[in-house]
Scaffold this active site. Structure first.
Site, PDB file in Angstrom:
ATOM      1  N   VAL A 192      39.874 136.042  47.104  1.00  0.00           N
ATOM      2  CA  VAL A 192      40.573 137.042  48.065  1.00  0.00           C
ATOM      3  C   VAL A 192      40.531 138.393  47.459  1.00  0.00           C
ATOM      4  CG1 VAL A 192      42.783 136.877  46.760  1.00  0.00           C
ATOM      5  CG2 VAL A 192      42.710 137.323  49.231  1.00  0.00           C
ATOM      6  N   LYS A 193      40.171 138.570  46.164  1.00  0.00           N
ATOM      7  CA  LYS A 193      40.198 139.923  45.474  1.00  0.00           C
ATOM      8  C   LYS A 193      38.824 140.603  46.012  1.00  0.00           C
ATOM      9  CE  LYS A 193      44.376 139.917  43.353  1.00  0.00           C
ATOM     10  NZ  LYS A 193      45.282 140.720  43.909  1.00  0.00           N
ATOM     11  N   ASP A 194      37.944 139.980  46.528  1.00  0.00           N
ATOM     12  CA  ASP A 194      36.569 140.666  46.908  1.00  0.00           C
ATOM     13  C   ASP A 194      36.974 141.801  47.911  1.00  0.00           C
ATOM     14  OD1 ASP A 194      35.506 138.543  45.574  1.00  0.00           O
ATOM     15  OD2 ASP A 194      34.452 137.631  47.239  1.00  0.00           O
TER      16      ASP A 194
END
Length: 478
Positions: free
Chosen positions: A43-45
């Site tokens: 999700v941190k992309d």
């Protein structure tokens, strides 16, 4: 041509998958937002791309510059992937509890990895945030991403994750469940869904039970990339600016065991290999869904892939050693030496600042208890009635060791016991076989070991006790 101009176009737009849940005609359906299928695997992309693009727009990051961040791994990987695609140098500061897979992923992207001890107070100069900020300050052309206070963090989810969920569910979503780490995912996504639904969507945080977000004491826990650790010596524990608490309706505490056993079942029963924080979110989502009707719809955000945790959460040996697996009930197990009444008693434990005189009193009181008069000690004090975690056990001290040091003038009763610690005691999970534990203990030349259950130290056992237990006939059908 059906092609993309850049890998960056593959960030986000992750699928929504309905999960199989126990069906008895009640409960709401649960859908999983599979963030591990984003280009960089988490999700941190999304925030990696958004933060860098905002820094470029503002002029804080210029061509040939350096991106610096402190992270438990996923944000670093997202930033490192984007930095590699855009031609920036990347420096990541990680706590030493981060999985080996995360460290190797960062290095594969060409990032320079700086590892510092975890579990430090925020004010400590070696805390990863302070180390990263210092590197950014000393490095020409560097920009410190600062995900905890960067408004582009929640904004990325307001602009992408929220709209995707609303579109994918056709506006039917009624409950969003997400872990709370920096707070950006739940804040941005939740704010969008509340606005789109006219306030109908309920936003629920999922949090490790020890984390301060859900009312825990902030002691160490085993699920990476979720929750908030609070060292007892931290002076100012201000929560991240990226966590907009007014968006979140409720935060549910989830035990480490529940998080880890949930993801192991999910992989084996539904073919979804996800990380520990996904287990925290999913365990909370299942609890929420069980109290709803079938007309409701729950979406859980699963942040990353289980491939980053193969050496830990999906490793039976690691899980057994930490006390998260119960072992073989047909054989004598280490935990059999600690009946329920004994497990409920706090483990004798010393803070490394405790005076030697206090340690002597504890040790002398333990004489004749069946185990050697040895206590573990660690870097953080432990509250009344609470066992430390295995991550807090930094060393051990024996009565004979301290008395000899006092007699020889090498120690004084006013010294810190931390200055006289020996090596940490061996640890065994409560589910490990007694015979194997005895063989390992004997091979290491130790007479006492710490017993772990669900990652927490619940008692001490002696080699003699293990020998008696291991010599008993194998138990059947327990």
């Amino acid at each position: 041509m059906d092609a993309h101009e850049s890998l960056l176009e593959l960030i986000g737009n992750t699928p929504l998958v309905r999960l199989r849940t126990p069906s008895d005609g009640r409960g709401a359906p649960v859908y999983a937002k599979l963030e591990y299928l984003s280009a960089g695997g988490s999700v941190k992309d999304r925030i990696g791309l958004r933060m860098i693009e905002e820094a470029e727009r503002s002029g804080a990051l210029r061509p040939g510059g350096t991106v610096v961040e402190a992270t438990s791994g996923n944000t670093g990987a997202g930033l490192a992937m984007v930095a590699a695609a855009k031609g920036y140098r990347m420096i990541v500061v990680l706590p030493d509890k981060s999985s080996a897979e995360k460290v190797n992923t960062l290095r594969a992207y060409g990032a320079e990895v700086v590892v510092r001890p975890g579990g430090l107070p925020l004010e400590h100069p070696e805390h990863i945030l302070n180390v990263a900020a210092g590197i950014a300050e000393r490095t020409p052309g560097a920009w410190f991403a600062g995900q905890y206070g960067n408004p582009a963090n929640p904004e990325a989810h307001y602009l992408t994750t929220g709209p995707e969920i609303w579109r994918q569910t056709g506006g039917r979503v009624t409950h969003l469940v997400s872990c709370v780490g920096t707070g950006g995912t739940i804040s941005g996504t939740g704010r969008y869904l509340k606005e789109a639904s006219g306030g109908r969507v309920r936003v629920i945080g999922a949090d490790p039970a020890a984390s301060v977000y859900s009312g825990g004491d902030g002691r160490p826990y085993f699920v990476e990339a979720a929750g908030r650790f609070r060292h007892p010596e931290t002076v100012d524990d201000s929560w991240p600016d990226s966590y907009q608490r007014e968006v979140v309706d409720e935060v549910l505490p989830i035990r480490d065991r529940d998080s880890l056993t949930t993801i192991r079942r999910l992989a084996r029963e539904q073919g979804l290999l996800v990380g520990g924080s996904a287990g925290t979110a999913l365990a909370a989502a299942l609890r929420v869904a069980a109290g709803l009707g079938p007309e409701q719809l729950v979406v859980a955000i699963l942040p990353d892939s289980g491939r980053q945790y193969l050496s830990k959460y999906f490793n039976d040996q690691w899980m057994l050693r930490q006390g998260f697996l119960d072992g073989d009930p047909a054989v004598a197990r280490v935990g059999d030496l600690l009946p329920a009444a004994r497990r409920a008693e706090p483990l004798p434990y010393l803070h490394h600042h405790a005076p030697v005189g206090e340690a002597l009193a504890v040790l002398r009181e333990r004489q004749g208890t069946g185990a050697d008069p040895v206590v573990p000690a660690g870097p953080a004090p432990v509250g009344p009635g609470r066992q430390p975690t295995s991550m807090e056990l930094a060393g051990a001290v024996s009565l004979a060791q301290l008395e000899a040091a006092l007699a020889a003038g090498r120690a004084a009763v006013t010294d810190r016991v931390g200055d006289h610690l020996g090596e940490p005691l061996p640890v065994f999970g409560a589910g490990e076989g007694a015979a194997a534990a005895l063989a390992e203990l004997s091979g290491r030349g130790c007479g006492t070991a710490v017993v772990l259950a669900d990652g927490h130290a619940v008692g001490l056992v002696g080699a003699g006790e293990l020998a008696v237990l291991a010599g008993a006939e194998p138990k059947q059908g327990r």
